[in-house]
Design an enzyme around this catalytic site. Structure first.
Site, PDB file in Angstrom:
ATOM      1  N   ARG A 118      -8.974  -0.309   4.325  1.00  0.00           N
ATOM      2  CA  ARG A 118      -8.758   1.182   3.579  1.00  0.00           C
ATOM      3  C   ARG A 118      -7.132   0.225   2.864  1.00  0.00           C
ATOM      4  NH1 ARG A 118      -6.748   5.762   6.697  1.00  0.00           N
ATOM      5  NH2 ARG A 118      -5.225   5.488   5.324  1.00  0.00           N
ATOM      6  N   ASP A 131       3.548  -0.044  12.304  1.00  0.00           N
ATOM      7  CA  ASP A 131       2.715  -0.522  11.969  1.00  0.00           C
ATOM      8  C   ASP A 131       2.298  -1.769  12.156  1.00  0.00           C
ATOM      9  OD1 ASP A 131       2.342   1.801   8.432  1.00  0.00           O
ATOM     10  OD2 ASP A 131       2.246   2.230  10.546  1.00  0.00           O
ATOM     11  N   LYS A 176       1.096  -1.371   0.060  1.00  0.00           N
ATOM     12  CA  LYS A 176      -0.166   0.320   0.116  1.00  0.00           C
ATOM     13  C   LYS A 176       0.593   1.192  -0.170  1.00  0.00           C
ATOM     14  CE  LYS A 176      -1.452   1.706   3.882  1.00  0.00           C
ATOM     15  NZ  LYS A 176      -2.005   3.213   4.351  1.00  0.00           N
TER      16      LYS A 176
HETATM   17  C1  EPZ Z   1       4.212   6.833   6.837  1.00  0.00           C
HETATM   18  O1  EPZ Z   1       3.057   8.117   7.555  1.00  0.00           O
HETATM   19  C2  EPZ Z   1       2.862   5.775   6.413  1.00  0.00           C
HETATM   20  N1  EPZ Z   1       1.874   5.788   5.867  1.00  0.00           N
HETATM   21  C3  EPZ Z   1       2.591   5.357   7.851  1.00  0.00           C
HETATM   22  O2  EPZ Z   1       1.594   3.957   7.730  1.00  0.00           O
HETATM   23  C4  EPZ Z   1       3.548   5.277   8.721  1.00  0.00           C
HETATM   24  O3  EPZ Z   1       2.884   4.233  10.326  1.00  0.00           O
HETATM   25  C5  EPZ Z   1       5.054   5.854   9.243  1.00  0.00           C
HETATM   26  O4  EPZ Z   1       4.664   6.291   7.641  1.00  0.00           O
HETATM   27  C6  EPZ Z   1       6.307   5.521   9.899  1.00  0.00           C
HETATM   28  O5  EPZ Z   1       6.433   4.134   9.178  1.00  0.00           O
HETATM   29  C7  EPZ Z   1       2.585   6.205   4.524  1.00  0.00           C
HETATM   30  O6  EPZ Z   1       3.778   5.561   3.789  1.00  0.00           O
HETATM   31  C8  EPZ Z   1       1.139   6.565   3.932  1.00  0.00           C
HETATM   32  P1  EPZ Z   1       6.700   9.707   9.355  1.00  0.00           P
HETATM   33  P2  EPZ Z   1       4.012   9.060   7.764  1.00  0.00           P
HETATM   34  O7  EPZ Z   1       6.651  11.149   8.272  1.00  0.00           O
HETATM   35  O8  EPZ Z   1       4.920   9.832   6.480  1.00  0.00           O
HETATM   36  C9  EPZ Z   1       6.935  12.741  12.838  1.00  0.00           C
HETATM   37  C10 EPZ Z   1      -0.554   2.535   8.001  1.00  0.00           C
HETATM   38  O9  EPZ Z   1      -0.870   2.301   9.190  1.00  0.00           O
HETATM   39  N2  EPZ Z   1       6.901  13.418  11.472  1.00  0.00           N
HETATM   40  O10 EPZ Z   1       7.425   8.694   9.070  1.00  0.00           O
HETATM   41  O11 EPZ Z   1       2.555  10.367   8.313  1.00  0.00           O
HETATM   42  C11 EPZ Z   1       5.407  12.749  12.508  1.00  0.00           C
HETATM   43  O12 EPZ Z   1       4.903  13.281  13.618  1.00  0.00           O
HETATM   44  C12 EPZ Z   1       0.346   4.100   7.737  1.00  0.00           C
HETATM   45  O13 EPZ Z   1      -0.418   2.026   6.637  1.00  0.00           O
HETATM   46  C13 EPZ Z   1       6.859  15.779  11.866  1.00  0.00           C
HETATM   47  O14 EPZ Z   1       7.099  15.656  13.129  1.00  0.00           O
HETATM   48  O15 EPZ Z   1       4.536   9.248   9.216  1.00  0.00           O
HETATM   49  C14 EPZ Z   1       5.910  10.862  12.888  1.00  0.00           C
HETATM   50  O16 EPZ Z   1       5.314  11.027  14.370  1.00  0.00           O
HETATM   51  C15 EPZ Z   1       0.057   5.327   9.412  1.00  0.00           C
HETATM   52  N3  EPZ Z   1       7.733  15.862  10.585  1.00  0.00           N
HETATM   53  C16 EPZ Z   1       6.233  10.924  12.660  1.00  0.00           C
HETATM   54  O17 EPZ Z   1       7.971  11.762  12.274  1.00  0.00           O
HETATM   55  C17 EPZ Z   1       6.970  15.477   9.380  1.00  0.00           C
HETATM   56  O18 EPZ Z   1       7.260  16.834   8.985  1.00  0.00           O
HETATM   57  C18 EPZ Z   1       6.989   9.597  11.585  1.00  0.00           C
HETATM   58  O19 EPZ Z   1       6.581   9.933  10.730  1.00  0.00           O
HETATM   59  C19 EPZ Z   1       6.867  14.979   9.402  1.00  0.00           C
HETATM   60  C20 EPZ Z   1       6.860  13.866   9.473  1.00  0.00           C
END
Ligand code: EPZ
Length: 423
Positions: free
Chosen positions: A397, A305, A23
Protein backbone atom coordinates in the site's frame (compact mmCIF):
# COMPACT_ATOMS: atom_id res chain seq x y z
CA UNK A 1 -4.38 -16.31 -3.54
CA UNK A 2 -2.45 -14.57 -0.75
CA UNK A 3 1.05 -13.13 -0.82
CA UNK A 4 3.98 -13.22 1.56
CA UNK A 5 7.55 -11.99 1.51
CA UNK A 6 10.35 -14.49 2.16
CA UNK A 7 13.63 -12.92 3.31
CA UNK A 8 16.89 -14.86 3.67
CA UNK A 9 18.62 -12.80 6.37
CA UNK A 10 22.17 -11.65 6.89
CA UNK A 11 22.83 -10.60 3.30
CA UNK A 12 24.86 -7.39 2.95
CA UNK A 13 23.24 -4.41 1.22
CA UNK A 14 25.24 -2.13 -1.01
CA UNK A 15 24.70 0.04 -4.05
CA UNK A 16 22.33 2.80 -5.06
CA UNK A 17 18.56 3.05 -4.72
CA UNK A 18 16.13 5.82 -5.73
CA UNK A 19 13.28 7.11 -3.56
CA UNK A 20 9.75 7.26 -4.99
CA UNK A 21 7.29 10.14 -4.69
CA UNK A 22 5.58 10.77 -1.37
CA UNK A 23 2.52 8.63 -0.59
CA UNK A 24 1.09 11.04 1.98
CA UNK A 25 1.70 13.98 -0.34
CA UNK A 26 0.15 12.27 -3.37
CA UNK A 27 -3.04 11.20 -1.57
CA UNK A 28 -3.63 14.84 -0.56
CA UNK A 29 -2.63 16.46 -3.87
CA UNK A 30 -4.68 14.17 -6.13
CA UNK A 31 -8.07 15.10 -4.54
CA UNK A 32 -7.04 18.79 -4.64
CA UNK A 33 -6.71 18.57 -8.44
CA UNK A 34 -10.52 18.20 -8.66
CA UNK A 35 -10.87 21.84 -7.54
CA UNK A 36 -9.38 23.11 -10.80
CA UNK A 37 -11.33 24.26 -13.85
CA UNK A 38 -8.90 22.43 -16.16
CA UNK A 39 -6.64 19.35 -16.26
CA UNK A 40 -3.52 18.86 -14.12
CA UNK A 41 -0.43 16.77 -14.79
CA UNK A 42 1.25 15.51 -11.62
CA UNK A 43 4.61 13.72 -11.79
CA UNK A 44 6.52 11.50 -9.34
CA UNK A 45 3.31 9.88 -8.10
CA UNK A 46 4.24 6.53 -6.44
CA UNK A 47 2.73 3.45 -8.10
CA UNK A 48 1.18 2.02 -4.93
CA UNK A 49 -2.19 0.59 -3.97
CA UNK A 50 -3.36 3.71 -2.09
CA UNK A 51 -2.85 5.79 -5.23
CA UNK A 52 -4.76 3.23 -7.33
CA UNK A 53 -7.68 3.40 -4.88
CA UNK A 54 -7.85 7.17 -4.99
CA UNK A 55 -7.68 7.10 -8.80
CA UNK A 56 -10.60 4.64 -8.88
CA UNK A 57 -12.57 7.04 -6.64
CA UNK A 58 -11.85 9.97 -8.97
CA UNK A 59 -13.03 7.94 -11.97
CA UNK A 60 -16.16 6.88 -10.06
CA UNK A 61 -16.89 10.56 -9.37
CA UNK A 62 -16.71 11.24 -13.13
CA UNK A 63 -13.20 12.62 -13.61
CA UNK A 64 -11.07 11.51 -16.54
CA UNK A 65 -7.80 10.10 -15.23
CA UNK A 66 -4.72 8.56 -16.82
CA UNK A 67 -1.85 7.14 -14.73
CA UNK A 68 1.32 5.77 -16.28
CA UNK A 69 5.06 5.92 -15.56
CA UNK A 70 4.40 7.64 -12.22
CA UNK A 71 2.63 10.53 -13.98
CA UNK A 72 -1.04 11.29 -13.34
CA UNK A 73 -3.18 13.30 -15.72
CA UNK A 74 -6.57 14.30 -14.31
CA UNK A 75 -9.38 16.28 -15.97
CA UNK A 76 -11.89 17.23 -13.26
CA UNK A 77 -14.41 18.98 -15.51
CA UNK A 78 -16.72 15.97 -15.78
CA UNK A 79 -16.96 15.24 -12.04
CA UNK A 80 -20.69 14.98 -11.28
CA UNK A 81 -21.00 13.02 -8.02
CA UNK A 82 -20.33 13.89 -4.39
CA UNK A 83 -20.56 10.44 -2.76
CA UNK A 84 -17.68 7.99 -3.38
CA UNK A 85 -18.61 4.37 -2.55
CA UNK A 86 -17.63 2.64 0.71
CA UNK A 87 -16.01 -0.23 -1.21
CA UNK A 88 -13.30 2.19 -2.32
CA UNK A 89 -13.26 4.84 0.41
CA UNK A 90 -13.11 2.30 3.22
CA UNK A 91 -9.78 0.96 1.93
CA UNK A 92 -7.61 3.87 2.98
CA UNK A 93 -7.23 6.77 5.36
CA UNK A 94 -6.92 9.63 2.91
CA UNK A 95 -10.26 9.05 1.15
CA UNK A 96 -11.86 11.60 3.49
CA UNK A 97 -9.71 14.29 1.87
CA UNK A 98 -12.40 14.19 -0.84
CA UNK A 99 -14.99 15.56 1.61
CA UNK A 100 -13.82 19.22 1.60
CA UNK A 101 -13.14 19.04 -2.14
CA UNK A 102 -16.62 17.74 -3.04
CA UNK A 103 -18.16 20.19 -0.56
CA UNK A 104 -16.42 23.01 -2.40
CA UNK A 105 -17.64 21.73 -5.77
CA UNK A 106 -21.23 20.73 -4.91
CA UNK A 107 -21.95 22.39 -1.54
CA UNK A 108 -22.47 18.78 -0.39
CA UNK A 109 -20.27 15.76 0.24
CA UNK A 110 -21.11 12.26 1.44
CA UNK A 111 -17.86 10.42 2.12
CA UNK A 112 -17.48 7.16 4.13
CA UNK A 113 -15.50 7.64 7.33
CA UNK A 114 -11.82 6.88 6.70
CA UNK A 115 -10.17 3.48 6.94
CA UNK A 116 -6.41 3.17 7.28
CA UNK A 117 -3.90 1.45 9.52
CA UNK A 118 -5.11 0.10 12.87
CA UNK A 119 -2.76 2.12 15.06
CA UNK A 120 -5.27 3.84 17.26
CA UNK A 121 -8.75 5.35 17.41
CA UNK A 122 -7.87 7.97 14.77
CA UNK A 123 -10.86 10.27 15.38
CA UNK A 124 -11.61 13.07 12.90
CA UNK A 125 -13.04 15.63 15.32
CA UNK A 126 -10.45 18.21 14.31
CA UNK A 127 -11.32 17.82 10.62
CA UNK A 128 -14.98 18.36 11.47
CA UNK A 129 -14.03 21.37 13.63
CA UNK A 130 -12.11 22.94 10.74
CA UNK A 131 -14.92 22.45 8.21
CA UNK A 132 -17.59 23.75 10.62
CA UNK A 133 -15.48 26.81 11.46
CA UNK A 134 -15.68 27.79 7.78
CA UNK A 135 -19.45 27.37 7.62
CA UNK A 136 -20.09 23.71 6.85
CA UNK A 137 -22.71 21.59 8.60
CA UNK A 138 -21.13 18.18 9.24
CA UNK A 139 -22.79 15.01 10.52
CA UNK A 140 -21.66 11.41 10.61
CA UNK A 141 -24.59 9.23 9.63
CA UNK A 142 -24.20 5.47 9.45
CA UNK A 143 -20.44 5.60 8.97
CA UNK A 144 -20.67 8.37 6.36
CA UNK A 145 -19.43 11.93 6.81
CA UNK A 146 -22.17 14.19 5.42
CA UNK A 147 -21.13 17.82 4.91
CA UNK A 148 -23.29 20.62 3.51
CA UNK A 149 -22.69 24.34 3.15
CA UNK A 150 -24.62 27.05 1.30
CA UNK A 151 -21.72 29.45 1.64
CA UNK A 152 -18.28 29.08 3.26
CA UNK A 153 -16.45 32.05 4.74
CA UNK A 154 -12.86 32.21 5.94
CA UNK A 155 -12.14 32.12 9.66
CA UNK A 156 -9.69 31.13 12.38
CA UNK A 157 -9.25 27.37 12.91
CA UNK A 158 -7.47 26.39 16.13
CA UNK A 159 -6.43 22.73 15.97
CA UNK A 160 -6.19 20.96 19.36
CA UNK A 161 -3.14 19.10 18.08
CA UNK A 162 -1.04 19.48 14.90
CA UNK A 163 -3.07 16.82 13.08
CA UNK A 164 -1.87 16.08 9.53
CA UNK A 165 -5.31 15.01 8.33
CA UNK A 166 -7.10 17.95 9.94
CA UNK A 167 -4.54 20.37 8.50
CA UNK A 168 -5.00 18.90 4.99
CA UNK A 169 -8.79 18.98 5.27
CA UNK A 170 -8.80 22.53 6.65
CA UNK A 171 -6.59 23.67 3.74
CA UNK A 172 -8.83 21.93 1.18
CA UNK A 173 -11.90 23.55 2.79
CA UNK A 174 -10.32 27.00 3.06
CA UNK A 175 -9.49 27.31 -0.64
CA UNK A 176 -13.26 27.17 -1.30
CA UNK A 177 -14.16 29.61 1.50
CA UNK A 178 -14.29 33.31 0.60
CA UNK A 179 -11.91 35.48 2.57
CA UNK A 180 -8.98 34.77 4.89
CA UNK A 181 -8.62 31.50 6.80
CA UNK A 182 -5.86 31.05 9.39
CA UNK A 183 -5.12 27.46 10.48
CA UNK A 184 -3.41 27.63 13.90
CA UNK A 185 -1.35 24.76 15.38
CA UNK A 186 -1.07 23.36 11.86
CA UNK A 187 0.93 20.23 11.07
CA UNK A 188 4.32 21.03 9.45
CA UNK A 189 5.11 17.75 7.65
CA UNK A 190 6.74 17.88 4.19
CA UNK A 191 3.50 16.64 2.63
CA UNK A 192 1.64 19.64 4.08
CA UNK A 193 4.13 21.97 2.38
CA UNK A 194 3.83 19.94 -0.83
CA UNK A 195 0.03 20.30 -0.82
CA UNK A 196 0.39 24.05 -0.23
CA UNK A 197 2.82 24.32 -3.14
CA UNK A 198 0.43 22.41 -5.41
CA UNK A 199 -2.53 24.61 -4.40
CA UNK A 200 -0.39 27.70 -5.04
CA UNK A 201 0.50 26.36 -8.48
CA UNK A 202 -3.26 26.11 -9.14
CA UNK A 203 -3.61 29.83 -8.32
CA UNK A 204 -4.56 29.58 -4.65
CA UNK A 205 -3.22 32.05 -2.05
CA UNK A 206 -1.53 29.85 0.58
CA UNK A 207 1.14 31.20 2.94
CA UNK A 208 2.91 29.78 5.99
CA UNK A 209 2.82 26.05 5.21
CA UNK A 210 5.57 24.37 7.24
CA UNK A 211 4.96 26.74 10.15
CA UNK A 212 2.35 26.67 12.93
CA UNK A 213 0.02 29.05 11.09
CA UNK A 214 -1.16 28.59 7.52
CA UNK A 215 -3.02 31.51 5.91
CA UNK A 216 -5.29 30.94 2.91
CA UNK A 217 -7.33 33.49 0.97
CA UNK A 218 -10.03 31.30 -0.56
CA UNK A 219 -12.80 31.67 -3.10
CA UNK A 220 -10.41 32.12 -6.05
CA UNK A 221 -10.85 30.34 -9.40
CA UNK A 222 -8.29 27.53 -9.49
CA UNK A 223 -6.76 26.19 -12.69
CA UNK A 224 -5.00 22.93 -13.52
CA UNK A 225 -1.26 22.76 -12.88
CA UNK A 226 1.85 20.80 -13.80
CA UNK A 227 3.46 19.60 -10.60
CA UNK A 228 6.04 17.13 -9.26
CA UNK A 229 5.39 15.44 -5.93
CA UNK A 230 8.04 15.64 -3.18
CA UNK A 231 10.14 12.49 -2.45
CA UNK A 232 8.67 10.18 0.19
CA UNK A 233 10.11 11.13 3.58
CA UNK A 234 9.05 7.85 5.20
CA UNK A 235 10.30 5.62 2.38
CA UNK A 236 13.61 7.49 2.53
CA UNK A 237 13.79 6.83 6.27
CA UNK A 238 12.82 3.20 5.87
CA UNK A 239 15.59 2.68 3.29
CA UNK A 240 18.08 4.43 5.62
CA UNK A 241 17.13 2.09 8.47
CA UNK A 242 17.30 -0.98 6.21
CA UNK A 243 20.76 0.16 5.07
CA UNK A 244 21.88 0.53 8.68
CA UNK A 245 20.41 -2.87 9.56
CA UNK A 246 22.02 -4.88 6.78
CA UNK A 247 24.23 -2.42 5.02
CA UNK A 248 27.68 -2.09 4.17
CA UNK A 249 27.27 0.97 2.04
CA UNK A 250 24.03 2.26 0.48
CA UNK A 251 23.45 5.46 -1.50
CA UNK A 252 19.85 6.71 -1.44
CA UNK A 253 19.14 9.12 -4.30
CA UNK A 254 16.31 11.51 -5.12
CA UNK A 255 15.85 12.33 -1.42
CA UNK A 256 15.62 15.57 0.56
CA UNK A 257 18.20 15.32 3.40
CA UNK A 258 16.66 18.17 5.41
CA UNK A 259 13.44 16.12 5.76
CA UNK A 260 15.47 13.33 7.36
CA UNK A 261 17.43 15.25 10.00
CA UNK A 262 15.75 13.71 13.07
CA UNK A 263 16.43 10.17 11.80
CA UNK A 264 19.95 10.96 10.57
CA UNK A 265 20.81 12.36 14.00
CA UNK A 266 19.42 9.25 15.72
CA UNK A 267 21.33 6.87 13.42
CA UNK A 268 24.56 8.84 14.01
CA UNK A 269 23.89 8.56 17.75
CA UNK A 270 23.62 4.78 17.27
CA UNK A 271 27.03 4.70 15.55
CA UNK A 272 25.82 4.50 11.95
CA UNK A 273 27.71 6.60 9.40
CA UNK A 274 25.25 8.95 7.63
CA UNK A 275 26.39 11.51 5.08
CA UNK A 276 24.23 13.65 2.81
CA UNK A 277 24.31 16.46 0.29
CA UNK A 278 21.96 17.94 -2.36
CA UNK A 279 19.55 15.08 -3.10
CA UNK A 280 21.37 12.00 -1.74
CA UNK A 281 21.97 10.30 1.57
CA UNK A 282 24.74 7.71 2.08
CA UNK A 283 24.46 5.18 4.88
CA UNK A 284 27.44 3.06 5.89
CA UNK A 285 27.06 0.51 8.67
CA UNK A 286 29.15 -2.13 10.41
CA UNK A 287 25.93 -3.44 11.96
CA UNK A 288 27.08 -2.66 15.51
CA UNK A 289 24.73 -0.18 17.20
CA UNK A 290 24.52 1.76 20.44
CA UNK A 291 21.14 1.74 22.17
CA UNK A 292 19.33 5.10 22.07
CA UNK A 293 16.12 6.67 23.31
CA UNK A 294 13.51 7.90 20.80
CA UNK A 295 10.36 9.98 21.25
CA UNK A 296 8.00 10.47 18.31
CA UNK A 297 6.76 13.98 17.58
CA UNK A 298 5.15 15.90 14.74
CA UNK A 299 7.57 17.28 12.12
CA UNK A 300 10.42 18.23 12.48
CA UNK A 301 10.51 15.79 15.41
CA UNK A 302 11.09 12.06 14.99
CA UNK A 303 8.28 10.73 12.73
CA UNK A 304 5.85 8.24 14.21
CA UNK A 305 5.90 6.40 10.86
CA UNK A 306 9.59 5.57 11.39
CA UNK A 307 9.15 4.45 14.99
CA UNK A 308 8.32 0.90 13.98
CA UNK A 309 11.22 0.32 11.53
CA UNK A 310 13.69 1.91 13.98
CA UNK A 311 12.37 -0.16 16.87
CA UNK A 312 13.14 -3.26 14.81
CA UNK A 313 16.73 -2.05 14.38
CA UNK A 314 17.05 -1.34 18.10
CA UNK A 315 16.30 -4.99 18.96
CA UNK A 316 19.97 -5.81 18.21
CA UNK A 317 21.58 -2.66 19.63
CA UNK A 318 24.04 -2.91 22.52
CA UNK A 319 22.10 -1.92 25.60
CA UNK A 320 18.53 -0.93 26.37
CA UNK A 321 16.57 1.60 24.29
CA UNK A 322 13.37 3.39 25.28
CA UNK A 323 10.99 4.25 22.44
CA UNK A 324 8.12 6.57 23.40
CA UNK A 325 5.20 6.86 20.99
CA UNK A 326 3.39 10.15 21.61
CA UNK A 327 1.25 10.31 18.45
CA UNK A 328 -0.76 7.07 18.28
CA UNK A 329 -2.02 5.08 21.24
CA UNK A 330 -1.56 1.59 19.84
CA UNK A 331 1.41 1.58 17.52
CA UNK A 332 3.33 -1.19 19.36
CA UNK A 333 1.31 -4.25 18.26
CA UNK A 334 4.14 -5.24 15.91
CA UNK A 335 6.40 -5.86 18.94
CA UNK A 336 4.58 -9.19 19.42
CA UNK A 337 5.83 -10.18 15.97
CA UNK A 338 9.38 -9.10 16.79
CA UNK A 339 9.24 -11.21 19.97
CA UNK A 340 8.58 -14.24 17.76
CA UNK A 341 12.00 -13.50 16.22
CA UNK A 342 13.69 -13.41 19.62
CA UNK A 343 13.50 -9.69 20.39
CA UNK A 344 13.57 -8.72 24.06
CA UNK A 345 10.93 -6.00 24.23
CA UNK A 346 8.21 -4.98 26.69
CA UNK A 347 5.93 -1.99 26.87
CA UNK A 348 5.13 0.31 29.76
CA UNK A 349 2.26 2.69 28.89
CA UNK A 350 3.35 4.60 25.75
CA UNK A 351 6.94 3.38 25.84
CA UNK A 352 8.66 0.29 24.51
CA UNK A 353 11.69 -0.95 26.46
CA UNK A 354 13.96 -2.71 23.99
CA UNK A 355 16.94 -4.67 25.34
CA UNK A 356 19.34 -5.60 22.56
CA UNK A 357 19.98 -9.27 21.74
CA UNK A 358 22.86 -10.74 19.73
CA UNK A 359 20.68 -11.48 16.75
CA UNK A 360 17.10 -12.15 15.67
CA UNK A 361 15.98 -15.53 14.36
CA UNK A 362 14.05 -15.86 11.10
CA UNK A 363 10.40 -16.73 11.73
CA UNK A 364 6.90 -16.67 10.23
CA UNK A 365 5.48 -13.25 11.17
CA UNK A 366 2.71 -10.90 10.07
CA UNK A 367 2.54 -7.24 9.11
CA UNK A 368 -0.10 -5.72 11.41
CA UNK A 369 -0.07 -2.40 9.51
CA UNK A 370 1.90 -0.60 6.83
CA UNK A 371 4.89 0.58 8.85
CA UNK A 372 4.82 -2.55 11.00
CA UNK A 373 5.34 -4.41 7.73
CA UNK A 374 8.39 -2.25 7.08
CA UNK A 375 9.64 -3.10 10.58
CA UNK A 376 9.33 -6.82 9.83
CA UNK A 377 11.29 -6.37 6.59
CA UNK A 378 14.08 -4.63 8.54
CA UNK A 379 14.02 -7.46 11.10
CA UNK A 380 14.08 -10.11 8.36
CA UNK A 381 17.09 -8.49 6.70
CA UNK A 382 19.01 -8.74 9.99
CA UNK A 383 17.81 -12.14 11.20
CA UNK A 384 19.69 -15.45 11.09
CA UNK A 385 17.75 -17.71 8.75
CA UNK A 386 14.54 -17.23 6.78
CA UNK A 387 11.70 -14.85 7.68
CA UNK A 388 8.29 -15.04 6.04
CA UNK A 389 6.05 -11.97 6.34
CA UNK A 390 2.30 -12.28 5.81
CA UNK A 391 0.10 -9.25 5.14
CA UNK A 392 2.24 -8.08 2.22
CA UNK A 393 -0.71 -6.06 0.92
CA UNK A 394 -0.16 -3.63 3.82
CA UNK A 395 3.44 -3.09 2.74
CA UNK A 396 2.59 -2.67 -0.92
CA UNK A 397 0.00 0.00 0.00
CA UNK A 398 2.76 2.38 0.93
CA UNK A 399 6.06 1.29 -0.59
CA UNK A 400 6.58 1.21 -4.34
CA UNK A 401 8.41 -2.01 -5.40
CA UNK A 402 10.15 -2.24 -2.01
CA UNK A 403 11.09 -5.87 -2.61
CA UNK A 404 12.70 -5.04 -5.98
CA UNK A 405 14.53 -2.05 -4.51
CA UNK A 406 16.00 -4.12 -1.68
CA UNK A 407 16.83 -6.96 -4.07
CA UNK A 408 18.75 -4.48 -6.25
CA UNK A 409 20.88 -3.70 -3.17
CA UNK A 410 21.68 -7.37 -2.62
CA UNK A 411 18.87 -8.53 -0.34
CA UNK A 412 17.70 -12.10 -0.85
CA UNK A 413 13.94 -11.43 -0.84
CA UNK A 414 11.08 -13.13 -2.70
CA UNK A 415 7.38 -12.38 -3.13
CA UNK A 416 5.49 -15.66 -2.87
CA UNK A 417 1.84 -16.34 -3.69
CA UNK A 418 0.05 -19.15 -1.88
CA UNK A 419 -3.44 -20.58 -1.51
CA UNK A 420 -5.15 -19.34 1.62
CA UNK A 421 -5.79 -22.59 3.57
CA UNK A 422 -8.88 -21.02 5.13
CA UNK A 423 -10.58 -20.44 1.77
C1 EPZ B 1 -1.28 11.01 8.85
O1 EPZ B 1 -2.32 10.32 9.52
C2 EPZ B 1 -0.56 9.97 8.02
N1 EPZ B 1 -1.46 9.42 7.02
C3 EPZ B 1 -0.03 8.88 8.93
O2 EPZ B 1 0.74 8.00 8.13
C4 EPZ B 1 0.91 9.51 9.96
O3 EPZ B 1 1.29 8.49 10.88
C5 EPZ B 1 0.19 10.62 10.72
O4 EPZ B 1 -0.34 11.57 9.78
C6 EPZ B 1 1.14 11.37 11.65
O5 EPZ B 1 2.19 11.88 10.91
C7 EPZ B 1 -1.64 10.12 5.87
O6 EPZ B 1 -1.07 11.17 5.68
C8 EPZ B 1 -2.57 9.51 4.87
P1 EPZ B 1 -2.98 12.83 12.54
P2 EPZ B 1 -3.48 11.16 10.27
O7 EPZ B 1 -4.31 13.40 12.24
O8 EPZ B 1 -3.78 12.38 9.51
C9 EPZ B 1 -5.09 12.42 16.82
C10 EPZ B 1 1.36 6.00 7.16
O9 EPZ B 1 1.92 5.01 7.65
N2 EPZ B 1 -6.21 13.12 16.17
O10 EPZ B 1 -1.78 13.69 12.47
O11 EPZ B 1 -4.58 10.24 10.61
C11 EPZ B 1 -4.91 11.04 16.23
O12 EPZ B 1 -5.74 10.10 16.89
C12 EPZ B 1 0.26 6.66 7.94
O13 EPZ B 1 1.66 6.54 6.07
C13 EPZ B 1 -7.35 13.44 16.90
O14 EPZ B 1 -7.43 13.18 18.10
O15 EPZ B 1 -2.71 11.56 11.62
C14 EPZ B 1 -3.48 10.76 16.46
O16 EPZ B 1 -3.34 10.27 17.79
C15 EPZ B 1 -0.05 5.95 9.24
N3 EPZ B 1 -8.38 14.06 16.28
C16 EPZ B 1 -2.82 12.14 16.34
O17 EPZ B 1 -3.87 13.09 16.50
C17 EPZ B 1 -8.33 14.39 14.96
O18 EPZ B 1 -9.30 14.96 14.43
C18 EPZ B 1 -2.16 12.41 15.00
O19 EPZ B 1 -3.08 12.12 13.99
C19 EPZ B 1 -7.17 14.06 14.22
C20 EPZ B 1 -6.13 13.42 14.85
Amino acid sequence: MKEKLRIYGNERLEGEVAVSGGKNAAVAIIPAALLADSPSTIENIPDINDVHVIIEMLKWLGAHVDFRDNTLWVDPRTVDKFNPPYELAGKMRASYYLAPVLLGLFHRAEVPLPGGCDIGARPIDQTIKGMCTLGAKVETLGGVLVATADEMLGGDIFLDMPSVGATVNSMLTAVSASGLTCIHNAAKEPHIVDLANFLSSMGAYVKGAGTDVIRIRGGRQLHGANYTVVPDQIETGTLMIAAAAAGDDVLITGAIPTHMESLSAKLLEMGVNVASEDDWIRVRSNRVFRAVNVKTQGYPGFPTDLQQPLSALLTVANGTSIVTETIFESRFRFLDELRKMGANVRTIESSAIITGVNHLVGSRVNATDLRAGAAMVVAGLMAEGVTEIGGVSYILRGYERIDEKLKSLGAHIERIQYEDPLL
